[in-house]
Write a protein that holds these residues in place. Structure first.
Motif, PDB file in Angstrom:
ATOM      1  N   LYS A 144      19.208  53.013  10.085  1.00 41.57           N
ATOM      2  CA  LYS A 144      18.958  52.731  11.499  1.00 41.57           C
ATOM      3  C   LYS A 144      20.096  51.853  12.023  1.00 41.57           C
ATOM      4  O   LYS A 144      20.419  50.832  11.431  1.00 41.57           O
ATOM      5  CB  LYS A 144      17.618  52.009  11.655  1.00 41.57           C
ATOM      6  N   GLY A 145      20.737  52.238  13.113  1.00 38.90           N
ATOM      7  CA  GLY A 145      21.850  51.485  13.674  1.00 38.90           C
ATOM      8  C   GLY A 145      21.441  50.089  14.093  1.00 38.90           C
ATOM      9  O   GLY A 145      20.475  49.915  14.831  1.00 38.90           O
ATOM     10  N   ALA A 146      22.173  49.078  13.603  1.00 43.20           N
ATOM     11  CA  ALA A 146      21.871  47.692  13.946  1.00 43.20           C
ATOM     12  C   ALA A 146      23.024  46.786  13.534  1.00 43.20           C
ATOM     13  O   ALA A 146      23.795  47.120  12.639  1.00 43.20           O
ATOM     14  CB  ALA A 146      20.593  47.239  13.229  1.00 43.20           C
ATOM     15  N   TYR A 147      23.119  45.640  14.200  1.00 43.43           N
ATOM     16  CA  TYR A 147      24.054  44.603  13.781  1.00 43.43           C
ATOM     17  C   TYR A 147      23.415  43.813  12.657  1.00 43.43           C
ATOM     18  O   TYR A 147      22.232  43.452  12.733  1.00 43.43           O
ATOM     19  CB  TYR A 147      24.398  43.671  14.944  1.00 43.43           C
ATOM     20  N   ARG A 148      24.191  43.539  11.607  1.00 44.22           N
ATOM     21  CA  ARG A 148      23.686  42.800  10.448  1.00 44.22           C
ATOM     22  C   ARG A 148      24.569  41.585  10.187  1.00 44.22           C
ATOM     23  O   ARG A 148      25.782  41.635  10.349  1.00 44.22           O
ATOM     24  CB  ARG A 148      23.680  43.693   9.195  1.00 44.22           C
ATOM     25  N   GLU A 149      23.938  40.500   9.754  1.00 45.72           N
ATOM     26  CA  GLU A 149      24.633  39.237   9.535  1.00 45.72           C
ATOM     27  C   GLU A 149      24.842  38.988   8.046  1.00 45.72           C
ATOM     28  O   GLU A 149      23.900  39.023   7.266  1.00 45.72           O
ATOM     29  CB  GLU A 149      23.789  38.112  10.150  1.00 45.72           C
ATOM     30  N   LEU A 150      26.088  38.730   7.667  1.00 42.78           N
ATOM     31  CA  LEU A 150      26.441  38.466   6.268  1.00 42.78           C
ATOM     32  C   LEU A 150      26.832  36.995   6.150  1.00 42.78           C
ATOM     33  O   LEU A 150      27.778  36.546   6.796  1.00 42.78           O
ATOM     34  CB  LEU A 150      27.600  39.348   5.814  1.00 42.78           C
ATOM     35  N   LEU A 151      26.103  36.258   5.322  1.00 45.90           N
ATOM     36  CA  LEU A 151      26.306  34.825   5.158  1.00 45.90           C
ATOM     37  C   LEU A 151      26.926  34.535   3.799  1.00 45.90           C
ATOM     38  O   LEU A 151      26.515  35.098   2.786  1.00 45.90           O
ATOM     39  CB  LEU A 151      24.976  34.076   5.290  1.00 45.90           C
ATOM     40  N   PHE A 152      27.897  33.643   3.773  1.00 41.93           N
ATOM     41  CA  PHE A 152      28.564  33.245   2.536  1.00 41.93           C
ATOM     42  C   PHE A 152      27.585  32.444   1.688  1.00 41.93           C
ATOM     43  O   PHE A 152      26.926  31.520   2.175  1.00 41.93           O
ATOM     44  CB  PHE A 152      29.808  32.410   2.882  1.00 41.93           C
ATOM     45  N   ASP A 153      27.477  32.775   0.387  1.00 47.38           N
ATOM     46  CA  ASP A 153      26.496  32.106  -0.483  1.00 47.38           C
ATOM     47  C   ASP A 153      27.085  30.950  -1.294  1.00 47.38           C
ATOM     48  O   ASP A 153      26.429  30.410  -2.178  1.00 47.38           O
ATOM     49  CB  ASP A 153      25.830  33.114  -1.422  1.00 47.38           C
ATOM     50  N   GLY A 154      28.326  30.574  -1.004  1.00 48.03           N
ATOM     51  CA  GLY A 154      29.005  29.533  -1.771  1.00 48.03           C
ATOM     52  C   GLY A 154      30.083  30.102  -2.671  1.00 48.03           C
ATOM     53  O   GLY A 154      30.993  29.392  -3.085  1.00 48.03           O
ATOM     54  N   LYS A 155      29.986  31.409  -2.973  1.00 48.31           N
ATOM     55  CA  LYS A 155      30.985  32.087  -3.806  1.00 48.31           C
ATOM     56  C   LYS A 155      31.528  33.345  -3.154  1.00 48.31           C
ATOM     57  O   LYS A 155      32.691  33.685  -3.309  1.00 48.31           O
ATOM     58  CB  LYS A 155      30.392  32.444  -5.166  1.00 48.31           C
ATOM     59  N   THR A 156      30.659  34.081  -2.465  1.00 49.36           N
ATOM     60  CA  THR A 156      31.046  35.370  -1.898  1.00 49.36           C
ATOM     61  C   THR A 156      30.114  35.736  -0.751  1.00 49.36           C
ATOM     62  O   THR A 156      29.113  35.054  -0.501  1.00 49.36           O
ATOM     63  CB  THR A 156      31.025  36.459  -2.998  1.00 49.36           C
ATOM     64  N   TYR A 157      30.445  36.835  -0.072  1.00 52.04           N
ATOM     65  CA  TYR A 157      29.567  37.422   0.942  1.00 52.04           C
ATOM     66  C   TYR A 157      28.798  38.577   0.290  1.00 52.04           C
ATOM     67  O   TYR A 157      29.271  39.169  -0.677  1.00 52.04           O
ATOM     68  CB  TYR A 157      30.388  37.995   2.106  1.00 52.04           C
ATOM     69  N   PRO A 158      27.633  38.941   0.828  1.00 50.36           N
ATOM     70  CA  PRO A 158      26.921  40.116   0.304  1.00 50.36           C
ATOM     71  C   PRO A 158      27.771  41.379   0.469  1.00 50.36           C
ATOM     72  O   PRO A 158      28.489  41.524   1.460  1.00 50.36           O
ATOM     73  CB  PRO A 158      25.670  40.203   1.178  1.00 50.36           C
ATOM     74  N   SER A 159      27.694  42.288  -0.490  1.00 52.86           N
ATOM     75  CA  SER A 159      28.550  43.476  -0.467  1.00 52.86           C
ATOM     76  C   SER A 159      28.014  44.613   0.398  1.00 52.86           C
ATOM     77  O   SER A 159      28.780  45.453   0.858  1.00 52.86           O
ATOM     78  CB  SER A 159      28.771  43.996  -1.888  1.00 52.86           C
ATOM     79  N   ASN A 160      26.708  44.650   0.636  1.00 47.56           N
ATOM     80  CA  ASN A 160      26.109  45.756   1.381  1.00 47.56           C
ATOM     81  C   ASN A 160      25.488  45.239   2.677  1.00 47.56           C
ATOM     82  O   ASN A 160      24.407  44.662   2.658  1.00 47.56           O
ATOM     83  CB  ASN A 160      25.050  46.440   0.518  1.00 47.56           C
ATOM     84  N   PRO A 161      26.152  45.452   3.811  1.00 44.27           N
ATOM     85  CA  PRO A 161      25.608  44.925   5.066  1.00 44.27           C
ATOM     86  C   PRO A 161      24.292  45.564   5.491  1.00 44.27           C
ATOM     87  O   PRO A 161      23.516  44.944   6.214  1.00 44.27           O
ATOM     88  CB  PRO A 161      26.713  45.219   6.088  1.00 44.27           C
ATOM     89  N   SER A 162      23.991  46.772   5.030  1.00 46.46           N
ATOM     90  CA  SER A 162      22.799  47.472   5.512  1.00 46.46           C
ATOM     91  C   SER A 162      21.489  46.805   5.093  1.00 46.46           C
ATOM     92  O   SER A 162      20.455  47.056   5.697  1.00 46.46           O
ATOM     93  CB  SER A 162      22.815  48.928   5.051  1.00 46.46           C
ATOM     94  N   VAL A 163      21.522  45.953   4.081  1.00 45.94           N
ATOM     95  CA  VAL A 163      20.292  45.304   3.623  1.00 45.94           C
ATOM     96  C   VAL A 163      20.238  43.826   4.035  1.00 45.94           C
ATOM     97  O   VAL A 163      19.366  43.090   3.587  1.00 45.94           O
ATOM     98  CB  VAL A 163      20.112  45.444   2.091  1.00 45.94           C
ATOM     99  N   GLN A 164      21.153  43.400   4.905  1.00 43.09           N
ATOM    100  CA  GLN A 164      21.180  42.022   5.378  1.00 43.09           C
ATOM    101  C   GLN A 164      20.340  41.880   6.641  1.00 43.09           C
ATOM    102  O   GLN A 164      19.971  42.879   7.261  1.00 43.09           O
ATOM    103  CB  GLN A 164      22.632  41.592   5.620  1.00 43.09           C
ATOM    104  N   PRO A 165      20.048  40.639   7.033  1.00 43.40           N
ATOM    105  CA  PRO A 165      19.195  40.425   8.221  1.00 43.40           C
ATOM    106  C   PRO A 165      19.787  41.064   9.476  1.00 43.40           C
ATOM    107  O   PRO A 165      20.990  40.979   9.729  1.00 43.40           O
ATOM    108  CB  PRO A 165      19.154  38.906   8.358  1.00 43.40           C
ATOM    109  N   GLU A 166      18.908  41.684  10.251  1.00 49.24           N
ATOM    110  CA  GLU A 166      19.306  42.332  11.500  1.00 49.24           C
ATOM    111  C   GLU A 166      19.382  41.298  12.615  1.00 49.24           C
ATOM    112  O   GLU A 166      18.545  40.406  12.707  1.00 49.24           O
ATOM    113  CB  GLU A 166      18.281  43.408  11.855  1.00 49.24           C
ATOM    114  N   ILE A 167      20.403  41.419  13.451  1.00 49.84           N
ATOM    115  CA  ILE A 167      20.524  40.572  14.637  1.00 49.84           C
ATOM    116  C   ILE A 167      20.045  41.416  15.809  1.00 49.84           C
ATOM    117  O   ILE A 167      20.691  42.395  16.171  1.00 49.84           O
ATOM    118  CB  ILE A 167      21.978  40.116  14.864  1.00 49.84           C
ATOM    119  N   LYS A 168      18.915  41.038  16.385  1.00 49.89           N
ATOM    120  CA  LYS A 168      18.341  41.845  17.451  1.00 49.89           C
ATOM    121  C   LYS A 168      18.729  41.352  18.831  1.00 49.89           C
ATOM    122  O   LYS A 168      18.767  42.114  19.774  1.00 49.89           O
ATOM    123  CB  LYS A 168      16.828  41.871  17.316  1.00 49.89           C
ATOM    124  N   ASN A 169      18.962  40.058  18.967  1.00 44.45           N
ATOM    125  CA  ASN A 169      19.352  39.524  20.267  1.00 44.45           C
ATOM    126  C   ASN A 169      20.033  38.183  20.062  1.00 44.45           C
ATOM    127  O   ASN A 169      20.264  37.764  18.936  1.00 44.45           O
ATOM    128  CB  ASN A 169      18.131  39.396  21.192  1.00 44.45           C
TER     129      ASN A 169
END
Length: 196
Positions: A144-169
């Motif tokens: 489903k088309g959506a903007y997703r937020e990738l947050l740095f965990d202290g070592k790296t960013y998540p590799s798959n944006p599709s399973v990250q939190p959706e930004i709805k507004n």
């Protein structure tokens, strides 16, 4: 009867036109008016090409192109390199691949690798663990088309944006990197060893 059909068609057109400014018709979309978009660099970066060849294990005859921008993600006054790569080996219906590198002496060190990437990539002014948040639009491949937020965990960013939190507004403030139209700019071809 004809007037009624025309009226219904006009109503459907108005409803559909109102949905065109939303993500997949959800009625919700982040405000991107405070994002400044920039094109990718145009000069070839041989150290980056070497790092990409190693990362994607390219063999003779493999063909990929890359786009990149230098952006300081961790506020150390030394820009990281965000590379977006395209080609049959690194793309699918959900998007292409990307990577972030840091300068490490005469080479580049991998920070993060991503799949399912579409350009442009948004670099937020917000930070997590000292690194700027990254926002990617994901769609295709059944996602489903959506903007997703990738947050740095202290070592790296998540590799798959599709399973990250959706930004709805909400408002996004930052820059949109690699804001190139692939129909106009094909990127930089990674040269095979020995080619100039």
């Amino acid at each position: 009867m004809v007037r009624r059909c025309i009226g219904i068609l006009i109503l459907i057109t108005v409803v559909l036109a109102g949905r065109s400014n939303t993500v997949e018709g959800t009625g919700q979309q982040p405000d991107l008016t405070r994002v400044t978009y920039i094109q990718s660099e145009t000069e070839r970066d041989l150290k980056l090409e070497k790092a990409l060849k190693e990362l994607f294990e390219l063999q003779k005859g493999d063909s990929i192109r890359y786009f990149y921008n230098r952006v300081d993600l961790n506020n150390d006054q030394v820009p990281e390199i965000f590379a977006y790569v395209t080609g049959p080996l690194v793309c699918g219906t959900g998007g292409c691949s990307a990577a972030i590198f840091q300068q490490a002496g005469s080479t580049y060190k991998l920070v993060s690798r991503f799949s399912l990437v579409r350009n442009p990539i948004l670099i937020s002014d917000k930070e997590t663990n000292g690194w700027r948040d990254i926002i990617m639009y994901v769609s295709g491949g059944g996602i489903k088309g959506a903007y997703r937020e990738l947050l740095f965990d202290g070592k790296t960013y998540p590799s798959n944006p599709s399973v990250q939190p959706e930004i709805k507004n909400g408002e996004i403030v930052g820059i949109g990197i690699i804001n190139d139209d692939p129909a106009q700019n094909k990127g930089i071809e990674i040269k095979k060893d020995g080619e100039q």
